[in-house]
Design a protein around this motif. Structure first.
Motif, PDB file in Angstrom:
ATOM      1  N   LEU A   1       0.813  -1.217   0.000  1.00  0.00           N
ATOM      2  CA  LEU A   1       0.000   0.000   0.000  1.00  0.00           C
ATOM      3  C   LEU A   1       0.851   1.274   0.000  1.00  0.00           C
ATOM      4  N   ASP A   2       0.463   2.205  -0.833  1.00  0.00           N
ATOM      5  CA  ASP A   2       1.120   3.513  -0.847  1.00  0.00           C
ATOM      6  C   ASP A   2       0.339   4.485   0.043  1.00  0.00           C
ATOM      7  N   ASN A   3      -0.877   4.833  -0.375  1.00  0.00           N
ATOM      8  CA  ASN A   3      -1.767   5.693   0.414  1.00  0.00           C
ATOM      9  C   ASN A   3      -1.095   6.980   0.897  1.00  0.00           C
ATOM     10  N   GLY A   4      -0.384   7.634   0.009  1.00  0.00           N
ATOM     11  CA  GLY A   4       0.173   8.950   0.358  1.00  0.00           C
ATOM     12  C   GLY A   4       1.650   8.949   0.697  1.00  0.00           C
ATOM     13  N   ARG A   5       2.251   7.769   0.839  1.00  0.00           N
ATOM     14  CA  ARG A   5       3.647   7.734   1.272  1.00  0.00           C
ATOM     15  C   ARG A   5       4.630   8.153   0.183  1.00  0.00           C
ATOM     16  N   SER A   6       4.338   7.749  -1.074  1.00  0.00           N
ATOM     17  CA  SER A   6       5.304   8.084  -2.130  1.00  0.00           C
ATOM     18  C   SER A   6       5.452   9.595  -2.266  1.00  0.00           C
TER      19      SER A   6
ATOM     20  N   VAL B   1      -5.632   6.960  13.123  1.00  0.00           N
ATOM     21  CA  VAL B   1      -4.984   5.702  13.447  1.00  0.00           C
ATOM     22  C   VAL B   1      -3.730   5.876  14.315  1.00  0.00           C
ATOM     23  N   TYR B   2      -2.933   6.887  13.987  1.00  0.00           N
ATOM     24  CA  TYR B   2      -1.610   6.996  14.590  1.00  0.00           C
ATOM     25  C   TYR B   2      -1.565   8.126  15.615  1.00  0.00           C
ATOM     26  N   PRO B   3      -1.397   7.797  16.887  1.00  0.00           N
ATOM     27  CA  PRO B   3      -1.361   8.831  17.920  1.00  0.00           C
ATOM     28  C   PRO B   3       0.067   9.255  18.256  1.00  0.00           C
ATOM     29  N   GLY B   4       0.169  10.141  19.220  1.00  0.00           N
ATOM     30  CA  GLY B   4       1.473  10.538  19.736  1.00  0.00           C
ATOM     31  C   GLY B   4       2.262  11.345  18.718  1.00  0.00           C
ATOM     32  N   PRO B   5       3.524  11.586  19.008  1.00  0.00           N
ATOM     33  CA  PRO B   5       4.345  12.411  18.112  1.00  0.00           C
ATOM     34  C   PRO B   5       4.409  11.861  16.686  1.00  0.00           C
ATOM     35  N   MET B   6       4.577  10.538  16.531  1.00  0.00           N
ATOM     36  CA  MET B   6       4.674  10.030  15.164  1.00  0.00           C
ATOM     37  C   MET B   6       3.362  10.268  14.417  1.00  0.00           C
ATOM     38  N   GLY B   7       2.233  10.194  15.135  1.00  0.00           N
ATOM     39  CA  GLY B   7       0.947  10.458  14.506  1.00  0.00           C
ATOM     40  C   GLY B   7       0.801  11.926  14.127  1.00  0.00           C
ATOM     41  N   SER B   8       1.332  12.802  14.985  1.00  0.00           N
ATOM     42  CA  SER B   8       1.218  14.235  14.704  1.00  0.00           C
ATOM     43  C   SER B   8       1.957  14.611  13.430  1.00  0.00           C
ATOM     44  N   VAL B   9       2.988  13.813  13.083  1.00  0.00           N
ATOM     45  CA  VAL B   9       3.707  14.086  11.843  1.00  0.00           C
ATOM     46  C   VAL B   9       3.103  13.306  10.677  1.00  0.00           C
ATOM     47  N   LEU B  10       2.766  12.043  10.920  1.00  0.00           N
ATOM     48  CA  LEU B  10       2.336  11.184   9.816  1.00  0.00           C
ATOM     49  C   LEU B  10       0.902  11.475   9.367  1.00  0.00           C
ATOM     50  N   THR B  11       0.013  11.726  10.315  1.00  0.00           N
ATOM     51  CA  THR B  11      -1.395  11.913   9.961  1.00  0.00           C
ATOM     52  C   THR B  11      -1.595  13.055   8.958  1.00  0.00           C
TER      53      THR B  11
END
Ligand code: SF4
Lengths: 478, 231
Positions: free
Chosen positions: A296-301, A338-348
């Motif tokens: 799955l890509d979903n925005g990562r590329s 889906v993604y909480p915390g600092p990593m979620g704040s950047v990834l979401t």
């Protein structure tokens, strides 16, 4: 999954007022950090391994297209199938088509954040396939129709009473007066209920911590063994993985594994680290007959080559949230996706758009703890700052904040006026606090004073005091 | 097709086309060399210390072990472990030649069933392909004579492992596996690395053993390696 991130403030407030959530968070706060610290202290090479882990990920991302193609070719050589999916829609359809191909009625599932990301369960259910979560934490969340609140401890927000209540409601063919004397009784009941499901499932779906280009293998890391039962017993194994999970070799994977469990749970190694490569081979007595990977890509590329590329190094260990004061104050659900915390704040914001996740990069005290524990050294506070800048540039910041920032910027450019104004404010506040030294309430600052007192200035600004002290020490303030 | 869309987007991000032939050569060489990265010093010790490190780490993750002099002593070790834990003597066992060579008939009460694991199994005996001292990890690659289900379905898993198969670091095990599989697909369908019995901390972040997999993991270690013996 719906994106509720714009609602962060309201959700965070509700979380702060939720006594049972607060008691669950208080019970676990500190435990993750202590376990990680012990594991790190026991391995003198840990810091050097972090550098190695970062370098492996950076190298892979710089040649991501090459490694993905190599990986896919090796999956196919082992008799597996790779389904390249740009969007969540494509991924869901690919999974359903595989399930339909074997007339699947039930699928068991190991823990997968990608599954949450593409909201797979609702989709399968709506299309007549019953998904069953088998990770203990995910299982109770499915019973409660709730989303995970942490990426490796999904039910961290629940107390024992919540488990008992959910089990009594769901497992109705058991005696209603049974007792759960210990936590163990809860686990044994779940083990028995899920055993049945493992045995009848037609398809097993797992996530992947790593995909190995050299061998075409997918790797899962668990403690319960549910992921292994999920992928071993049914006719078909489907792996859900996003494109940044690929790494070159077994040796590279090994180096990442050395930092993963230690950063996550403080274990030297998780109980089950399992490498899967294709379907059953000649003569095997068990294992699935079909092996599929949903890539799955979903925005990562789109993150590749951007200022957010560093985030693609993330190995989902959860150390950043485990050390985050904001996370432990408001819990994972406040983050709204889906993604909480600092990593979620950047990834979401990267995956769903900054306009739909605008508040998250502000959910930080910028204490820097997250970056200091991240095993692949992602500069999380900096990346959050980038998002704030983008948010501001795109005029997504609320008008009040914009107006205040503009006012502050004007003052900052006019230091003498700034000093004058703050001096006046400090005197006024000192008088208004009537010598108590703190405010219980302040106009416009209810968000602050709801959770704590606001210390009143002593009548002197920082600048004034600094200047006075410098004068006393015979130095010349500028 | 999504494959091309994804690869194209990655290349646009990296501001280049497909990797050049020169770069591809370098990357393929990196894969073929599969160079070791940093290996922690803790497992870089003489053979006897490696084996003790393996056993110490195994116990630290709530595994247990019996150390025996030779294969002939295995049935006795298994029987006393089972008796000591009030476990039945009916056992599912991997159809592996090394396990077949063990003189089980000396313990006629042990009822062995060869094959894969079944839902009703209470005890299984697995062939230990290797052990990794660094973390007390068992490496159990799937094979016709080493079915994966034996690691999962029983309440108690017993692994028979030879001391000569205890490696220091994971990297040594990878090289041994590559050598063994030369001429075949590089990997078996499945490799489980098992570090202790199954557990979960999902209920109030408190550790409980025996979540979905075995709640007991016992290793019978055969001292077949003169260099690894304690002096
Ligand atoms: S950002 Fe770093 S610390 Fe946070 S989950 Fe990812 S790898 Fe772990």
């Amino acid at each position: 999954m719906n994106v509720d991130s714009p609602d962060f403030k309201r959700r965070a407030k509700r979380a702060l007022d939720n006594a049972s959530l607060q008691s669950a968070l208080t019970a676990t706060r500190g435990a993750f950090a202590a376990r990680r610290a012990a594991a790190v202290a026991a391995l003198p090479e840990f810091e050097a391994l972090r550098d190695a882990a970062k370098a492996i990920k950076d190298h892979t991302l710089a040649h991501l297209d090459f490694y993905l193609e190599t990986y896919a070719a090796n999956v196919e050589r082992a008799g597996g199938h790779v389904h390249w999916c740009s969007t969540a829609d494509e991924a869901r359809e690919a999974v359903l088509a595989i399930c339909r191909g074997v007339d699947a009625r039930t699928v068991t599932k190991g823990k997968s954040m990608i599954s949450e990301e593409i909201a797979l369960n609702d989709y399968l259910e709506a299309n007549g396939v019953q998904p069953v979560e088998t990770d203990l934490g995910e299982y109770i969340l499915q019973l409660r129709h709730e989303a995970p609140s942490h990426i490796i401890a999904p039910a961290i927000h629940l107390n024992r009473e919540d488990w008992e209540r959910a089990f009594r409601k769901a497992h109705t063919d058991r005696p209603s007066d049974r007792r759960f004397a210990e936590r163990r009784d809860i686990m044994v009941e779940a083990r028995e209920e899920l055993r049945e499901k493992f045995l009848v499932a037609d398809v097993g779906i797992t996530g992947a911590n790593f995909l190995i280009a050299e061998t075409g293998s997918s790797v899962i890391v668990t403690n319960e063994g549910n992921g292994d039962l999920t992928q071993t017993l049914p006719k078909v194994h489907i792996v859900l993985a996003s494109i940044e999970k690929v790494v070159p070799t077994l040796e590279d994977t090994t180096s990442l594994l050395r930092v993963l469990a230690r950063s996550a749970t403080g274990q030297d190694f998780s109980v089950y680290t399992t490498f899967s490569t294709g379907p059953r081979q000649e003569g095997d007595l068990d294992g699935p007959g079909e092996y599929h990977v949903i890539l799955l890509d979903n925005g990562r590329s789109a993150m590749v080559g951007s200022e957010f590329q560093d985030m693609l190094r993330c190995i989902r260990c959860s150390a950043c949230m485990n050390h985050c004061p904001v996370f432990f104050a408001v819990g994972g659900h406040s983050y709204g996706w889906v993604y909480p915390g600092p990593m979620g704040s950047v990834l979401t914001p990267a995956l769903v758009g900054i306009d739909r996740a605008g508040n998250l990069p502000n959910a930080s005290t910028f204490c820097g703890k997250c970056e200091s524990v991240c095993p692949v050294k992602i500069p999380l506070p900096n990346l959050m700052r980038h998002w704030r800048e983008r948010e501001f540039e795109r005029h997504l910041t609320p008008p009040v904040v914009r107006a205040n920032l503009a006012l502050w910027a004007w003052f900052a450019r006019h230091p003498s006026v700034y000093r004058l104004a703050t001096r006046a404010a400090a005197r006024a506040m000192a008088l208004a606090s009537r010598g108590r030294g703190a405010f219980r309430r302040l106009p416009f600052a209810g968000g602050w004073t709801g959770g704590r007192d606001f210390p009143a200035p002593e009548g002197e600004t920082f600048f004034a005091r600094y200047a006075r002290q410098q004068r006393q020490q015979g130095r010349n303030p500028r | 097709m999504s494959r091309e869309a994804i690869l194209g987007a990655i290349r646009r991000g990296l501001r280049r086309g497909p990797v050049t032939e020169d770069t591809a050569l370098l990357l393929r060489a990196r894969l073929a060399l599969h160079r070791r990265q940093l290996i922690p010093a803790r497992s870089r010790v003489p053979r006897p210390a490696q084996v003790s490190l393996f056993l110490k780490n195994l116990e630290a993750v709530f595994g247990s072990f019996t150390r025996v002099a030779d294969a002939a002593a295995v049935p006795e070790a298994v029987a006393s472990y089972l008796a000591g834990h009030n476990l039945p003597f009916a056992v599912a066992i991997a159809p592996h030649p090394e396990l077949r060579d063990i003189p089980w008939s000396e313990r006629p009460l042990l009822a062995l069933r060869e094959g894969k694991g079944e839902a009703a199994d209470l005890v299984s005996i697995q062939h230990g392909w290797g052990g990794i001292a660094e973390t007390g990890t068992l490496m159990l690659p799937a094979a016709p004579d080493r079915p994966t289900t034996l690691n999962l379905l029983a309440d108690t898993e017993i692994v028979v492992l030879r001391a000569s198969r205890v490696f220091g670091a994971y990297e040594e095990a990878w090289d041994a596996l590559r050598a063994e599989r030369a001429g075949r697909l590089p990997m078996p369908r499945n490799i489980m690395m098992v570090t202790g019995p199954s557990r979960s901390a999902d209920i109030e972040s408190t550790l409980e053993l025996g979540a979905h997999g075995p709640r007991r993991l016992h290793v019978v270690l055969i001292d077949d390696d003169p260099e690894a013996k304690e002096t």
